[in-house]
Structure formats: structure tokens, C-alpha cells
Design a protein around this motif. Sequence first.
Motif, PDB file in Angstrom:
ATOM      1  N   UNK A 149       0.717  -1.070  -0.060  1.00 62.18           N
ATOM      2  CA  UNK A 149       0.107   0.007  -0.072  1.00 62.18           C
ATOM      3  C   UNK A 149       0.908   1.402  -0.167  1.00 62.18           C
ATOM      4  N   UNK A 150       1.787   1.339   0.835  1.00 60.96           N
ATOM      5  CA  UNK A 150       2.710   2.599   1.008  1.00 60.96           C
ATOM      6  C   UNK A 150       3.409   2.598  -0.553  1.00 60.96           C
ATOM      7  N   UNK A 151       3.806   1.527  -1.133  1.00 62.48           N
ATOM      8  CA  UNK A 151       4.414   1.711  -2.492  1.00 62.48           C
ATOM      9  C   UNK A 151       3.373   2.411  -3.750  1.00 62.48           C
ATOM     10  N   UNK A 152       2.121   1.777  -3.491  1.00 60.99           N
ATOM     11  CA  UNK A 152       1.260   2.424  -4.534  1.00 60.99           C
ATOM     12  C   UNK A 152       0.930   4.013  -4.165  1.00 60.99           C
ATOM     13  N   UNK A 153       0.912   4.263  -3.017  1.00 63.53           N
ATOM     14  CA  UNK A 153       0.828   5.867  -2.989  1.00 63.53           C
ATOM     15  C   UNK A 153       2.102   6.536  -3.241  1.00 63.53           C
ATOM     16  N   UNK A 154       3.234   6.061  -3.062  1.00 66.48           N
ATOM     17  CA  UNK A 154       4.636   6.800  -3.418  1.00 66.48           C
ATOM     18  C   UNK A 154       4.554   6.835  -4.848  1.00 66.48           C
ATOM     19  N   UNK A 155       4.311   5.424  -5.518  1.00 67.90           N
ATOM     20  CA  UNK A 155       4.222   5.715  -6.884  1.00 67.90           C
ATOM     21  C   UNK A 155       3.245   6.975  -7.736  1.00 67.90           C
ATOM     22  N   UNK A 168       4.552   2.180 -18.723  1.00 66.37           N
ATOM     23  CA  UNK A 168       5.988   1.904 -18.880  1.00 66.37           C
ATOM     24  C   UNK A 168       6.801   1.704 -17.300  1.00 66.37           C
ATOM     25  N   UNK A 169       6.208   2.424 -16.426  1.00 66.81           N
ATOM     26  CA  UNK A 169       6.807   2.315 -15.041  1.00 66.81           C
ATOM     27  C   UNK A 169       6.232   1.002 -14.506  1.00 66.81           C
ATOM     28  N   UNK A 170       4.980   0.801 -14.475  1.00 69.73           N
ATOM     29  CA  UNK A 170       4.472  -0.616 -13.936  1.00 69.73           C
ATOM     30  C   UNK A 170       5.137  -1.805 -14.730  1.00 69.73           C
ATOM     31  N   UNK A 171       5.529  -1.978 -15.886  1.00 65.09           N
ATOM     32  CA  UNK A 171       5.986  -2.681 -16.624  1.00 65.09           C
ATOM     33  C   UNK A 171       7.533  -3.052 -15.898  1.00 65.09           C
ATOM     34  N   UNK A 172       8.198  -1.923 -15.759  1.00 66.30           N
ATOM     35  CA  UNK A 172       9.431  -2.036 -15.577  1.00 66.30           C
ATOM     36  C   UNK A 172       9.482  -2.525 -13.693  1.00 66.30           C
ATOM     37  N   UNK A 173       8.673  -2.022 -12.896  1.00 73.20           N
ATOM     38  CA  UNK A 173       8.733  -2.515 -11.497  1.00 73.20           C
ATOM     39  C   UNK A 173       8.081  -4.052 -11.454  1.00 73.20           C
ATOM     40  N   UNK A 174       7.211  -4.369 -12.353  1.00 74.93           N
ATOM     41  CA  UNK A 174       6.993  -5.769 -12.137  1.00 74.93           C
ATOM     42  C   UNK A 174       8.042  -6.928 -12.497  1.00 74.93           C
ATOM     43  N   UNK A 182       5.943  -5.327  -5.024  1.00 77.34           N
ATOM     44  CA  UNK A 182       6.693  -4.066  -5.084  1.00 77.34           C
ATOM     45  C   UNK A 182       6.772  -3.130  -3.800  1.00 77.34           C
ATOM     46  N   UNK A 183       7.633  -2.847  -3.366  1.00 74.77           N
ATOM     47  CA  UNK A 183       8.111  -1.895  -2.262  1.00 74.77           C
ATOM     48  C   UNK A 183       8.400  -0.439  -2.621  1.00 74.77           C
ATOM     49  N   UNK A 184       8.503   0.375  -1.397  1.00 75.46           N
ATOM     50  CA  UNK A 184       8.851   1.741  -1.669  1.00 75.46           C
ATOM     51  C   UNK A 184      10.265   1.960  -2.148  1.00 75.46           C
ATOM     52  N   UNK A 185      11.146   1.065  -1.558  1.00 70.58           N
ATOM     53  CA  UNK A 185      12.419   0.901  -2.054  1.00 70.58           C
ATOM     54  C   UNK A 185      12.727   0.735  -3.613  1.00 70.58           C
ATOM     55  N   UNK A 186      11.733   0.002  -4.063  1.00 71.67           N
ATOM     56  CA  UNK A 186      11.756  -0.274  -5.615  1.00 71.67           C
ATOM     57  C   UNK A 186      11.353   1.134  -6.547  1.00 71.67           C
ATOM     58  N   UNK A 187      10.257   1.727  -5.794  1.00 68.95           N
ATOM     59  CA  UNK A 187       9.627   2.933  -6.456  1.00 68.95           C
ATOM     60  C   UNK A 187      10.951   4.062  -6.366  1.00 68.95           C
ATOM     61  N   UNK A 188      11.948   4.005  -5.219  1.00 71.32           N
ATOM     62  CA  UNK A 188      12.814   4.985  -5.010  1.00 71.32           C
ATOM     63  C   UNK A 188      14.041   4.916  -6.009  1.00 71.32           C
TER      64      UNK A 188
END
Length: 320
Positions: A149-155, A168-174, A182-188
Motif C-alpha cells: 500500500x505505501x508503495x502504490x501511494x508513493x508511485x 511503462x513504469x509498472x512494466x519496469x517495476x513488475x 513491489x516496495x517503496x524501495x523499488x519505487x525510489x
Amino acid sequence: MIYFLHGSDGYQSNHRLKQLKSAFQPTDPSGCNQAVFDLTENDWPAVKAGILAMPFLASARQIIIKNGFGAKKKIQEDLADFLPQVPESTGLIIYENQEIDKRNVLWKRLEKLGRTGQAEVKEFPPVKGWDLIRLIESEIAAAGGQIEPAASQKLADYLLASGWRLKQELDKLLAFAAGRAITTNDIELLIKPDFETSIFDLTDQIAGGRSRRALELLERLIEQNANELYILTMIAFQFRHLLLVKSLTEKNGYLSPGNLAQRLAIHPFVAKKALAQSQRFSLLRLKKIYQKILQTDLGIKTGRWEPRLGLELLIARINS
């Protein structure tokens, strides 16, 4: 049937276009009854003939028209006049991957057909705020992935709105998560924040008293060729919101983000963040900070300070 798909969120409008194409394909085993025309490239008589043509070894045809609103005015008028004559055997899709001037004659005709049930008119504006968070989570789930949940908000904070970049970003994260959530660290690590997000992060660091981090973000923004006066304007904009929110809550007691959003004519997502930030300040301190921002603006514009120096001094003065 006539379908009119338009809006600045090309990702979602293209998704709907793909749905319509996929639904038609089983009815056209020969593959001879689908055609795409670009009205900035194709002559109107050829497009008209394609719409009027009888289906070949099938019961229906599907015609897709792109860039109709980018065509010459006469072609747009011809298409608008012709729309009531589209045969029942032709499914006509008018697809515009952009916002449209709604004073346009073609728009008015399509909008009228939509009101009378003769056309499906669907606009795809960018999805923002809580709706964007829900869209992110649903797209991740549809792809068989998971996101904290925290990662979806950060994204959502990083992207601000839906569009092609979201896909594009979702494909990259997946691909990077490879089956785990997927975590907040992945987003950052993988996602570059939208420019406006970086500005908001800067004001968040200033508001939180984290001067060193704020100065680092300021340097990064300037390296990205952000205009210093624009940065100052956005800082002023954010602190003005904090001042208004603080004033309203002190006068009326607790107000929900939705109530604040309605009163201040801002998005509930922005109101929620401003409400949380405003709790760090007294009303008097916010007034003094806003005065310092105005003094900085005057100092830069009168040549007292170079823009970058003025911003650095402002950050120091706010947190002194």
C-alpha cells in the motif's frame, strides 16, 4: 454504432480502443473488414468509401478514424455532416489521443449523438489522487503482481497522473520485483519523480525543518534546468495552501480533506497533504514564513540576490 474516444490519457483511451478491436475480431475471420484511416493523411472521399463499403464475408465492418480533429476544417465539417449516414453494418470509432476544443463543429455533432444514444462518447482525462492509487493497484493485480500500500501511494506521488508513463513504469517495476510485492524501495530506486513531485518534496522538506535535504533537492532541481523563480512560485503556492488550511482549521475546528478541498478548490489528495503539513506550524509562524517568501521574491526581482542564493537563504531563514 459510433464510438468517440478522446482525452489526454492515451493509455486508458488506447486500452478501450484495444477492447473494441478485440471484441470485433472474432466476427471477422477473414480479417478484411477492419481499416484505420488518419484524416491528416487520407483523403475524405477514400475514408467515406471505406465507411460505406459492405462487409466482406462477414456481417459488419469496423473503421477507426484517427486525428479527425487535426484534419482540415472542411474535412471535419464533411465528417460531422456524414455521421448520421453511417450504416448499421459499420462500427465507426473516432479516436483522439488528446484534449479537444469543444467549440469544434465535429465535437458538437458527436456530443449530440452521444446524448441521443446514437454514439458512445467517452472522455479519458488523467486519473489523479486516490483514483490513481486504485488504478495502480488494479493494473498490478491484473498483471498478476503485488504492491505494498505505501508503495502504490508513493508511485502515485511520483507520477501525479495516469498516462503512457504509468504503463511503462509498472512494466519496469513488475519485471524488477519478479513475483514479490513491489516496495517503496523499488519505487525510489527505479522511478524518477515527476518534476512537480520534486517541487512538492522540496516544500515538504522545508516544512519539515530538514534544511540539508531541502538544499540537496534544490540543487537537483536546478541541475534539471528548473527555473529558480518558478521554484519560488511553487514554494509560495504550497505555503499559501498551508496558511489557508491552518486558518480554516483554527476557525472551524477539524475539517476533512474533502471539506478543505471543496472550500479551497483543490484536489482532496493535495488537501490531505496540506492538512498534515499544516499541523507542524502555528498560524503566526506560517504568516511569518509567507512574509519571508514575499521578501525573497522582491529581493530576487530587484537584484539584491541572485535567484539561487535567494532560494538558499529562504530555506535557511524559514528553518532558523
